[in-house]
Structures are given as C-alpha cells and as structure tokens.
Design an enzyme around this catalytic site. Structure first.
Site, PDB file in Angstrom:
ATOM      1  N   LYS A  66      41.107  47.739  43.447  1.00  0.00           N
ATOM      2  CA  LYS A  66      42.392  48.179  44.010  1.00  0.00           C
ATOM      3  C   LYS A  66      43.124  49.031  42.981  1.00  0.00           C
ATOM      4  CE  LYS A  66      46.442  46.177  46.420  1.00  0.00           C
ATOM      5  NZ  LYS A  66      47.109  44.915  46.823  1.00  0.00           N
ATOM      6  N   SER A 141      48.181  44.640  51.866  1.00  0.00           N
ATOM      7  CA  SER A 141      48.258  45.938  51.224  1.00  0.00           C
ATOM      8  C   SER A 141      46.930  46.410  50.630  1.00  0.00           C
ATOM      9  CB  SER A 141      49.303  45.892  50.111  1.00  0.00           C
ATOM     10  OG  SER A 141      48.878  45.022  49.075  1.00  0.00           O
ATOM     11  N   SER A 165      48.061  39.896  51.017  1.00  0.00           N
ATOM     12  CA  SER A 165      47.374  41.190  50.922  1.00  0.00           C
ATOM     13  C   SER A 165      45.883  41.149  50.633  1.00  0.00           C
ATOM     14  CB  SER A 165      48.047  42.059  49.873  1.00  0.00           C
ATOM     15  OG  SER A 165      49.211  42.603  50.401  1.00  0.00           O
TER      16      SER A 165
HETATM   17  N1  GLN Z   1      52.673  42.233  53.531  1.00  0.00           N
HETATM   18  C1  GLN Z   1      53.410  41.546  52.513  1.00  0.00           C
HETATM   19  C2  GLN Z   1      54.448  42.463  51.935  1.00  0.00           C
HETATM   20  O1  GLN Z   1      54.583  43.535  52.426  1.00  0.00           O
HETATM   21  C3  GLN Z   1      52.485  41.029  51.450  1.00  0.00           C
HETATM   22  C4  GLN Z   1      51.995  42.091  50.563  1.00  0.00           C
HETATM   23  C5  GLN Z   1      51.136  41.575  49.462  1.00  0.00           C
HETATM   24  O2  GLN Z   1      50.600  40.476  49.517  1.00  0.00           O
HETATM   25  N2  GLN Z   1      51.027  42.370  48.421  1.00  0.00           N
HETATM   26  O3  GLN Z   1      55.120  42.145  51.014  1.00  0.00           O
END
Ligand code: GLN
Length: 478
Positions: A66, A141, A165
């Site tokens: 990532k 994400s 995410s």
């Molecule tokens: N979808 C969640 C957010 O927007 C979690 C994102 C994540 O785990 N980085 O914060």
C-alpha cells in the site's frame, strides 16, 4: 491467466523450493502482469526484479505494498497530491522485515487519500476498478492492494486497517484480509492516519497465506513505542473441525442495514460452522451502535493532528503563494488535500477545540471504552465473534461519493473491533447479488473477531471455515 499466477504464495514458495520454478520466473510473471494493470491498482510498479534474499523463507516472492508505507527511494504518496513525488529516505519496519524474510516489492498500490475512505474513490491518483465488475469499487481504503491480489497481479499484499480498510476491501474483492491486534505489528514508517487505530496487515488469496505473511510481520520495534510484538509465533493453520468452538453473533451487527444477499450468505456459513461442531449463539454488544459515531470523532481528531505536518516545508507539494509563511501553509494545504481529508481535518479540529473537547472527544473516548468492555464480556462466553464484513457487496463507482454518511455506514461491522484494538479476519463467504438487480453476483465476506493476540486461534477457525465454504476466486483473475 498463467499457471504461475494461479498458485497461492505458499504453493509458489513450495515449487521454488523443489526447483520447479525460479524466484525470478515468479517475480517476472507478476511484474509483467502488474505493469499491464488495467484496474489502476498500482501507483508505481518495479521496472525489474529488485535484489533480494531469494534463499530466505519467502523465496523472493513479489509483495504489493500500500502506498502509505514508506519505501526508500520509491514514491510513497499515501494517495495524496500533497505527497506527490515524495521519495522517503527510509523504509517502513514491516516492509523491511518482509524484505529480510525474502519478499521483493513489486509495486505500490493505490488507496484512498491518507487511508480515509471505503471505496478508493478518494485517491488523488484515480479510483480503482473491482476486478469482479469493473464499474464497481474494490472497497477501501486499501482498494489497490485488494484488487491487485484478487486479480492475480500480486500473490499477496500489505494494507492498513484503521476502521476496516483491510477487511472491507478483502470482502468486496473475494480475498482474505487480516487486521491484527493493535500493537502486534510496527507502525514505524506507515504514513499516519489515526495512530491509536492504524495497523498493518496482509491481503492474501487464502488463510494459509495470511498466516504465513503475518508470521513475518509481528515484532516489537524499538522505533514504535506502541508495538509489543506477538506473545507466540504465528503458525500455519490446519484445523478441519470446530468442535467445542463457541461463536457469538452480535444482534447489532447482523440485522438492519445489511443487504439481504449478504445476510443470506452469512447465515449459510453459520450453518456450516455448526456442521463442523461449533455452537452459534446470538448475543448483544450494547454499545456497538455508537461505535461508528465515536470512530468518526476519534479518527478525524487524530488525523487533524497527524496531518498538521504537511505544511509545504518538509514534504512533497509546495505552493509559494504571496511569499508569506501563512500563504505557503494555506496554499499548499488547499491545493494538496482532497475534499474528504479537508472534511476530516475540520471535524477533528472542531472536536478537539477547547469548547467542544468534553462534548465530543472525551465522550467518544468513553464510548470506545464501553465498546472494549462489551467485547471483554462477550469473550467470557465466546471464542470468536462472527459478523458479515461489509453490509453491502461492492457498489458502483460514483454511487456514494456524494453522500459521506452513506459511505461511513459501510464500516458498521468493522469499526467496533478497531476501537477495541482486537484482531479481525475477513474470509470470502460466497457470492450475493446486489439488491434490486439481477446480477452479476459479487463476493461477500465473513468477519471473525477474536480476543487480543489470539490470531492463531482465529486463523484456525477461519481456515476450517474456508475449507467448507470452498470459495472460487478465479472469476476475478480471468
Ligand atoms: N472507511 C474508514 C474511514 O474512512 C476506515 C478507513 C481505514 O480503515 N483506513 O475512515
């Protein structure tokens, strides 16, 4: 699809060990496929096989990483324009560990900007297509990592999970994603979103590979004072029965708001778990319904503080403006951050401001404690808690971008474990049709949550279920 890319990582390592394949052949097959990526899963792909210890346990296998992991001399932009062209002078600990174990970085994967999002549509480098249906999101994400593994562009990948995410995109792409216990993996060199929640973890095609990659990730790192490592080495799972295993199904996360097809697949797997000998019982996590709201105060609060370092002076983008320091700051941040990041900075700054701190930040912390206590009580009775991973199958690109709240609700099932620092794994759980449509059927995920540092047990349960669910992921690699 070549034969090499049909192998799981473990199978490829075995073949390399037996001399049936070479490390460079495997790396080359994935590198070429990654260079021809049509999903926008990558933001950077290696031009050739990097040097690496191919005799080490992971045999020189490619690893997709990532974008928010710092990798020395390789662009690390966290999906943000404000870090465009940033080349870190050092490598994140977990990437370094995996390199020492014989991994070689094949590419950096696309993601929501600073890991804020559930669909990968908040990336400054464009959205990622879901390999099962290219007009749909891969989840977020860590959408690029999930799509790359599902599509056979990488045997496995690293992601991060703050509120879901890793687990949510794994579910939407039909692969395995593990969010480890907070503190078991070093965060050093991960570009921070919300430091008390962020944790790195593996994306893999099966549970065995998740155990194998995670085995090499756990560590107490002197450069991350919140890392404690793992109390036991992570083993490869072998369980085929769930005799005596007590599974708890929280009412709050298995009812309203979950798509019919997702729930149907979930109940089918509960049935399979019982056939393997597990007991399944419904219970209540009374504070779970407030977890989402608490998360969307706490994570932005931490983000507003973490992101204050992007000022145009030290990293990436710089907008000079009228020559004053204030204009440099505001011009850089105005041009460099996307809308969702700005929204979070505003929410977080507000929640932390002296007049509102008690009403929002403190209260959210209290909810966080209550959620953790709910889990502690539940684990007196259960060995693992099971829920669907995502309440929906992958939705269409653009479908939720205009409605941040609808997007946030995609995290209802994953956020509670994040607030409590607990490990969670998502495994493929069969297919379901999107509601109100004739198809195509899309992957759904089953989430198993365990007590802190019980990853070995969780992996055993996940492995046993994986064998009986028998998911076929080849549809994404066509
Ligand atoms: N979808 C969640 C957010 O927007 C979690 C994102 C994540 O785990 N980085 O914060």
């Amino acid at each position: 699809m070549s034969d090499i890319r049909d192998l799981t990582a473990r199978q490829a390592i075995d073949q390399i060990g037996r001399g049936a394949l070479s490390s460079d052949e495997v790396f080359g097959a994935y590198r070429d496929a990654s260079a021809a990526d049509e999903l926008n899963a990558y933001t950077w792909v290696a031009e050739a096989a990097p040097a690496g210890d191919t005799a080490a346990p992971l045999a020189g296998l490619p690893l997709a990483v990532k974008d928010l992991f710092c990798t020395e001399g390789i662009p690390s932009q966290a999906g943000s324009k404000i870090l465009e062209g940033y080349l870190p002078p050092y490598t994140a600990s977990v990437v370094e560990q995996l390199q020492a174990a014989g991994s070689r970085v094949v590419g950096k994967t696309n993601q929501d900007e600073f890991a804020m999002g559930s669909s990968n549509e908040n990336s400054a480098y464009g959205p990622v297509a879901n390999p099962w249906a290219r007009d749909r999101v891969p989840g977020g994400s860590s959408g690029g990592s999930a799509a790359a593994v599902a599509a056979g562009l990488a045997p496995w990948a690293l992601g991060t999970d703050t509120g879901g995410s890793i687990r949510q995109p794994a579910a939407m792409c039909g692969i395995v994603g593990l969010k480890p216990t907070y503190g078991s993996v070093s965060r050093y060199g991960m570009i921070a979103f919300a430091s008390s929640l962020d944790q790195a973890g593996p994306f893999t095609r099966d549970v065995t590979d998740a155990a194998l990659l995670y085995h090499h990730m756990t560590a107490r790192d002197p450069r991350d004072s919140t890392s404690v490592g793992h109390p036991e080495p992570i083993g490869l799972p072998t369980a085929t029965k769930l005799e005596g295993v007590r599974l708890g199904v929280p009412e709050e996360l298995t009812g309203e708001g979950i798509e019919h097809g997702v729930l149907k697949a979930f109940h089918a797997s509960l049935q399979l778990a019982q056939e393997l000998g597990a007991s399944v019982e419904t219970f209540t996590l009374p504070h779970a319904e407030h977890a989402l709201a608490a998360y969307y105060v706490l994570a932005p609060a931490e983000a507003s503080s973490n992101l204050s370092r992007y000022d145009g002076v030290r990293y990436g983008l710089r907008v000079e403006g009228d020559g004053t320091l204030m204009d440099l700051y505001t011009g850089t941040r105005e041009a460099g951050f996307g809308d969702e990041v700005k929204r979070r900075i505003l929410i977080g700054t507000y929640a932390l401001s002296s007049g509102y701190y008690d009403a929002y930040y403190r209260r959210a912390q209290q909810v966080r404690t209550k959620v953790a206590q709910d889990f502690a009580a539940a684990f007196q009775r259960f060995d693992a808690i099971v829920t669907p991973t995502s309440p929906t199958v992958a939705f269409r690109l653009g479908e939720k971008t205009g409605d941040p709240l609808a997007m946030y609700k995609g995290d209802i099932c994953t956020i509670p474990a994040s607030l409590a620092g607990l490990p969670g794994i998502s495994i493929p759980n069969g297919m379901a049709e999107p509601p109100g449509e004739d198809g195509p059927a899309l992957p759904t995920g089953l989430q198993l949550i365990g007590p802190a540092f019980r990853e070995n047990r969780l992996l055993q349960y996940a492995y046993a279920l994986e064998q009986v669910i028998g998911f076929d992921g080849s549809g994404a690699r066509a």
